[in-house]
Design a protein around this motif. Structure first.
Motif, PDB file in Angstrom:
ATOM      1  N   VAL A  67       2.767 -15.878  -2.328  1.00  0.00           N
ATOM      2  CA  VAL A  67       1.567 -15.649  -1.763  1.00  0.00           C
ATOM      3  C   VAL A  67       1.623 -14.313  -0.812  1.00  0.00           C
ATOM      4  O   VAL A  67       2.439 -14.460  -0.062  1.00  0.00           O
ATOM      5  CB  VAL A  67       1.214 -16.916  -0.979  1.00  0.00           C
ATOM      6  N   ASN A  68       0.890 -13.554  -1.098  1.00  0.00           N
ATOM      7  CA  ASN A  68       0.928 -12.316  -0.307  1.00  0.00           C
ATOM      8  C   ASN A  68       0.364 -12.375   1.082  1.00  0.00           C
ATOM      9  O   ASN A  68      -0.812 -13.025   1.254  1.00  0.00           O
ATOM     10  CB  ASN A  68      -0.073 -11.130  -0.909  1.00  0.00           C
ATOM     11  N   LEU A  69       1.024 -12.038   1.997  1.00  0.00           N
ATOM     12  CA  LEU A  69       0.658 -12.086   3.458  1.00  0.00           C
ATOM     13  C   LEU A  69       1.057 -10.509   4.073  1.00  0.00           C
ATOM     14  O   LEU A  69       2.150 -10.111   3.924  1.00  0.00           O
ATOM     15  CB  LEU A  69       1.403 -13.125   4.154  1.00  0.00           C
ATOM     16  N   CYS A  70       0.237 -10.091   4.762  1.00  0.00           N
ATOM     17  CA  CYS A  70       0.473  -8.833   5.703  1.00  0.00           C
ATOM     18  C   CYS A  70       0.836  -9.333   7.124  1.00  0.00           C
ATOM     19  O   CYS A  70       1.288 -10.504   7.487  1.00  0.00           O
ATOM     20  CB  CYS A  70      -0.853  -8.195   6.121  1.00  0.00           C
ATOM     21  N   ASP A  71       1.375  -8.240   7.926  1.00  0.00           N
ATOM     22  CA  ASP A  71       2.055  -8.243   9.125  1.00  0.00           C
ATOM     23  C   ASP A  71       1.313  -9.236  10.143  1.00  0.00           C
ATOM     24  O   ASP A  71       1.848 -10.092  10.772  1.00  0.00           O
ATOM     25  CB  ASP A  71       2.435  -7.074   9.544  1.00  0.00           C
ATOM     26  N   LYS A  72      -0.067  -8.854  10.186  1.00  0.00           N
ATOM     27  CA  LYS A  72      -1.113  -9.579  11.012  1.00  0.00           C
ATOM     28  C   LYS A  72      -0.888 -11.114  10.564  1.00  0.00           C
ATOM     29  O   LYS A  72      -1.043 -12.134  11.628  1.00  0.00           O
ATOM     30  CB  LYS A  72      -2.251  -9.080  11.083  1.00  0.00           C
ATOM     31  N   SER A  73      -1.054 -11.515   9.515  1.00  0.00           N
ATOM     32  CA  SER A  73      -0.962 -12.905   9.154  1.00  0.00           C
ATOM     33  C   SER A  73       0.305 -13.762   9.762  1.00  0.00           C
ATOM     34  O   SER A  73       0.520 -14.949   9.918  1.00  0.00           O
ATOM     35  CB  SER A  73      -1.309 -13.044   7.477  1.00  0.00           C
ATOM     36  N   VAL A  74       1.534 -12.943   9.258  1.00  0.00           N
ATOM     37  CA  VAL A  74       2.685 -13.635   9.642  1.00  0.00           C
ATOM     38  C   VAL A  74       2.844 -13.677  10.959  1.00  0.00           C
ATOM     39  O   VAL A  74       2.969 -14.934  11.492  1.00  0.00           O
ATOM     40  CB  VAL A  74       3.707 -12.674   9.095  1.00  0.00           C
ATOM     41  N   LEU A  75       2.155 -13.054  11.800  1.00  0.00           N
ATOM     42  CA  LEU A  75       2.159 -13.053  13.296  1.00  0.00           C
ATOM     43  C   LEU A  75       1.144 -14.241  13.706  1.00  0.00           C
ATOM     44  O   LEU A  75       1.689 -15.002  14.622  1.00  0.00           O
ATOM     45  CB  LEU A  75       1.843 -11.808  13.983  1.00  0.00           C
ATOM     46  N   LYS A  76       0.310 -14.582  12.915  1.00  0.00           N
ATOM     47  CA  LYS A  76      -0.458 -15.634  13.345  1.00  0.00           C
ATOM     48  C   LYS A  76       0.021 -16.856  12.947  1.00  0.00           C
ATOM     49  O   LYS A  76      -0.473 -17.895  13.010  1.00  0.00           O
ATOM     50  CB  LYS A  76      -1.938 -15.408  12.802  1.00  0.00           C
ATOM     51  N   GLN A  77       1.183 -16.665  12.065  1.00  0.00           N
ATOM     52  CA  GLN A  77       1.902 -17.844  11.432  1.00  0.00           C
ATOM     53  C   GLN A  77       1.027 -18.720  10.427  1.00  0.00           C
ATOM     54  O   GLN A  77       1.181 -20.138  10.705  1.00  0.00           O
ATOM     55  CB  GLN A  77       2.472 -18.820  12.631  1.00  0.00           C
TER      56      GLN A  77
END
Length: 405
Positions: A67-77
């Protein structure tokens, strides 16, 4: 109900076995990424609208989900919204890799999440992710002679990862890739992304489902409940109003959802969530379905009082959950999976096992006026006790009506 779209494309090993699927967000039956949508928006919709409620493992048939996630999505966990099992978090090539992003990835990696680099472009910034990456995905060179040096260059930076070659369009490319040390392949040669359609829950119902999920986790997590409530303005206003009505005699005023939840306490919040959740979830259903859920909840909750016991909040929840299959147009098995119910509660709903399962079976017979079955069930389960069952049902019938008035 609205329609949600999702595409998946298989990833295969040397034996042509599907080891997983890349999941791709879609907003229609057109097999293309929606124009004007950012990586962050696509990630959020993938998780909130699709993966969270339909279950990634269901979509991928228990195989790995890339599943693709960008940096902002990762930071929001965002990954924390779904189980780690079989999830591969792909960091897209447009991500900003700074100290904050690295820390978020490191924290999730420590929790057991698995990461992949998507569309690897050999930029030096990716080297910092080497300790946390288990897969590297790259576009296969059109010139077969370049495949071997490409693989060797990637292995220099990421010596222990699994390599996934994308955009495989011919058998020759596939054969060369495996000969050069690629582990898995993905591309049109094997299959185009397949678009799937799901009945989806609208945003207000999503909040309601998350609140119900909180009720199934033992002690109520006030902080989590506050965060979920804050995503729905109408619910936030109702909770704050409820708290302020209770405080009116003390001449105090609460304006924070966190303080309101804490002040109201566990019992009141459980009752509030239960009533509001079933009402919101059943907003497009006949009123009788919602009434039925509350009657069952109150009946199972109050049944122990007939023999000198105390009302049981768990019983209330079991009654409420027993109508969610009708409200959500799904099976009771789907409800159990969506809410990740514990085995004991699941068996109450599925097989009428235990105290609450017996009470659920009993109230269903009462609803149908099956008094012979009621008598037989009570005689088998409670041979030495007598119950005023019909009186209890009359009481809860009125109470359920009052709760929704």
């Amino acid at each position: 109900m609205s329609i949600q779209f999702l595409a998946k494309q298989p990833i295969l090993d040397k034996a042509s076995e599907v080891i997983g699927y890349e999941l791709l967000y879609r907003d229609s039956e057109e097999n293309a990424f929606p124009p004007g949508l950012t990586d962050e928006q696509a990630s959020a919709r993938m998780f909130y609208e699709t993966a969270l409620f339909h279950g990634i493992n269901n979509v991928t048939e228990q195989r790995k989900a890339f599943v693709n996630l960008c940096d902002k999505s990762v930071l929001k966990q965002l990954p924390n919204l779904i189980p780690r099992e079989n999830l591969i978090v792909e960091i897209v090539e447009r991500s900003l890799i700074d100290h904050e992003t690295l820390k978020a990835i490191a924290d999730l990696h420590q929790q057991g999440y698995v990461f992949a680099l998507d569309d690897y472009d050999f930029d030096e910034k990716w080297a910092d992710l080497a300790p946390y990456v288990s897969y590297v995905k790259f576009d296969i060179p059109e010139d077969n002679a370049l495949i071997a040096p490409t693989v060797k260059q990637i292995r220099t930076t990421f010596p222990n990862v699994k390599l996934v070659a994308e955009r495989i369009e011919t058998k020759m490319q596939a054969d060369f890739a495996f000969e050069c040390g690629v582990d898995y392949l993905q591309g049109y040669y094997f299959a185009k992304p397949v678009v799937m359609k799901f009945n989806n829950i609208d945003p207000s119902k999503t909040v309601a489902m998350e609140l119900v999920s909180c009720l199934t986790q033992g002690l109520l997590d006030f902080d989590k409940v506050s965060k979920i409530l804050s995503r729905d303005i109408s619910l936030t206003a109702r909770v704050i109003k409820l708290a302020n009505v209770s405080l009116a005699f003390r001449n105090l005023n609460i304006s924070s959802i966190n303080k309101a939840v804490v002040y109201l306490g566990e019992d009141t919040m459980r009752k509030f969530i239960s009533v509001v959740a079933v009402t919101k979830l059943g907003s497009d259903k006949p009123d009788e379905v919602v009434q039925l859920g509350l009657r069952r909840a109150l009946f199972i909750q109050n049944l122990p009082t007939l023999v000198g016991g105390k009302p049981t909040p768990t019983g209330f929840l079991v009654g409420l959950l027993s109508v969610l299959d009708t409200i959500l147009d799904c099976t009771i098995e789907d409800v159990i999976e969506k809410l990740q119910l514990q085995e004991k509660m699941a068996n109450s709903l599925l097989h009428y096992e235990g105290q609450y399962g017996c009470a659920l079976e009993l109230v269903k017979h009462v609803e149908k006026a099956e008094w012979k079955e009621v008598t037989l069930l009570l005689k088998n389960k409670f041979p030495d006790q007598s119950f005023n069952i019909d009186g209890l049902y009359v009481d809860v019938y009125k109470e359920a009506r009052d709760l929704l008035s």
